[in-house]
Design an enzyme around this catalytic site. Structure first.
Site, PDB file in Angstrom:
ATOM      1  N   CYS A 175       0.754  -1.301   0.131  1.00 55.86           N
ATOM      2  CA  CYS A 175       0.115   0.043  -0.093  1.00 55.86           C
ATOM      3  C   CYS A 175       0.835   1.201  -0.044  1.00 55.86           C
ATOM      4  CB  CYS A 175      -1.069  -0.108   1.216  1.00 55.86           C
ATOM      5  SG  CYS A 175      -2.111   1.514   1.289  1.00 55.86           S
ATOM      6  N   ASN A 288      -0.675  -9.342 -10.299  1.00 54.66           N
ATOM      7  CA  ASN A 288      -1.825  -8.207  -9.879  1.00 54.66           C
ATOM      8  C   ASN A 288      -1.217  -7.081 -10.658  1.00 54.66           C
ATOM      9  OD1 ASN A 288      -2.411  -6.014  -7.191  1.00 54.66           O
ATOM     10  ND2 ASN A 288      -3.959  -6.709  -8.625  1.00 54.66           N
TER      11      ASN A 288
END
Length: 474
Positions: A175, A288
């Site tokens: 993140c 991803n």
């Protein structure tokens, strides 16, 4: 779409024939890999024995051996689910319990992730854990993602989460949010300290009975070379029980840009991911980033990806993205549920949630939020979203601050939408007469009805489509 998945975002990539040469497959331990890479020894082939494979034991820690044996045992238990060939990415404020309930109604086999939950939140909310960790058994297989930089809190949070029986625990090392990677000093910033990540993963494994994994990016700021990524993977995998890594194929920029810009500005480098497949054949990697539909998922799997994680596409277009996963990715039978039936079941869930938590229950807007994209790209989708938004305000005014049930909101949405549609009648093949009113889309030529408790508002069928076709299938 390009024949090669790698060329979807970056045409200057590794040679596919080199990456996926399978003639002389070799299993190589991380220690052997690092020695051979330093010596410049080339690798040939990609190990096929990766999904739920055996991991190497540490020779220096009896605790590690004990936890590794426990870890292997649980992997066999996790085998009751199909492998994580498709998973929905953890997204803050999005992949909460409400969205996951809707997602599981659409796909039975996709792996679901919670939104990231800080270890401190779990520890400090020990007496209110259901609010953060509880989920329906139907949501399995499900992965808990936690974040943090304090080993004691990570250990305690993992221990507290055990009773909720998640299928895997994932540590967030990807993140880039300023609140997380900046002031919080965790998230993607942890990639700069692989030793701590290895310690954290060992702590998580020591306090849990399920597999563990790491979600990370390919680099941070100027630390973005392939060798640095390999160094991170090697240290974490060789010093902890971690055998599964989810790789977001972009680096993170910690210069104050928003998370949204961090998903756009750094270029995708899928060649890093496929390089990891080649160089760490005994580990499992999920790709991803930049993958937006089931066709691209299958393209990645055909190129050798162990698994694919999809984020915003699964949230903004859940029906068409998740609706094809079971059949197109897993080869399972197509679900018999129509959008109408999904809404009916979600309505039951929504009303039960609003009744359960009393004064601490979620707002009606939170519960309905996942439905706002349920008719993405369909005719009438804009009307659906506008009327849903107006219904929140209408119910709040009528209730003088008291939250309505989900049924009441959907009833208002249905009533508002039907005012613009001319009432029609059409005979069905079984001799019944169908009153056509609500203009909520099902497909190009069909529109969605609602079940509002005992009140049934049926659909509009455009003249191009036979009335008695597709009402209960699409």
């Amino acid at each position: 779409m390009s024949n090669s998945f790698l060329h979807l975002a970056n045409p200057l990539v590794l040679d596919i024939s080199t990456i996926f040469e399978l003639k002389s497959v070799q299993k190589t331990s991380p220690r052997s890999w690092w020695r051979r890479r330093r010596q410049g020894t080339p690798f040939s082939g990609l190990s096929l024995n990766i999904l739920y494979g055996n991991s190497a034991k540490s020779k220096n820690s009896t605790a590690y051996i004990r936890k590794h044996q426990l870890h292997t045992k649980v992997v066999m238990v996790a085998g009751q689910y199909l492998p994580p060939w498709f998973s929905v990415a953890p997204m803050m404020d999005w992949t909460n319990n409400h969205y996951r309930t809707l997602a599981r109604l659409i796909s039975k086999h996709a792996w679901l992730y919670t939104e990231m939950i800080a270890a401190e939140t779990i520890v400090y909310q020990e007496k209110n854990l259901d609010r953060f960790l509880e989920f329906s058994p139907d949501q399995h297989p499900i992965v808990l993602q936690i974040g943090g930089n304090n080993l004691d809190n990570i250990a305690k949070a993992t221990e507290l989460a055990n009773s909720y029986c998640y299928d895997e625990i994932n540590l967030n090392c990807g993140c880039p949010s300023p609140k997380v990677a900046g002031h919080g000093c965790f998230g993607v910033r942890l990639m700069l300290d692989p030793k701590f990540v290895a310690e954290a993963m060992s702590v998580i494994a020591a306090n849990s009975d399920v597999p563990v994994s790491v979600k990370c990016r390919i680099g941070v700021d100027d630390h973005d070379s392939y060798n640095e990524l390999c160094d991170f993977i090697y240290k974490v995998s060789s010093q902890s029980p971690t055998r599964h890594f989810i790789i977001h194929s972009r680096k993170a920029l910690l210069n104050g840009i928003s998370p949204a810009d961090n998903r756009k500005i750094p270029p995708l480098k899928y060649e890093y991911y496929f390089g990891l497949l080649r160089d760490f054949p005994d580990l499992r990697f999920t790709i991803n980033g930049g993958i937006n539909c089931v066709d691209e998922v299958n393209a990645a799997l055909r190129q050798g990806a162990h698994g694919v994680m999809v984020g915003r596409a699964a949230y903004h277009n859940p029906w068409y993205t998740l609706g094809h996963v079971d059949s197109a990715v897993y080869g399972a039978p197509v679900s018999d549920l129509s959008r109408r039936q999904v809404l009916e079941q979600y309505q039951v869930y929504g009303d039960s949630v609003l009744e359960k938590y009393g004064p601490h229950r979620p707002s009606i807007r939170e519960v309905v939020k996942p439905l706002l994209h349920f008719f993405y790209s369909e005719p009438g989708n804009g009307l659906w979203k506008r009327k849903a938004d107006a219904a929140f305000f209408h119910c709040k005014v009528l209730g003088k601050g008291k939250l309505p049930s989900l049924s009441e909101v959907l009833s208002i949405v249905s009533a508002e939408a039907s005012r613009r549609i001319i009432m029609l009648e059409a005979p069905l093949s079984n001799g019944l007469t169908l009153v056509l009113s609500s203009r909520i889309p099902i497909s190009q030529h069909q529109y969605m009805p609602f079940w509002i408790k005992s009140h049934y508002v049926p659909p509009v069928i455009s003249p191009q489509c036979p009335v008695d076709q597709g009402l209960h299938k699409q």
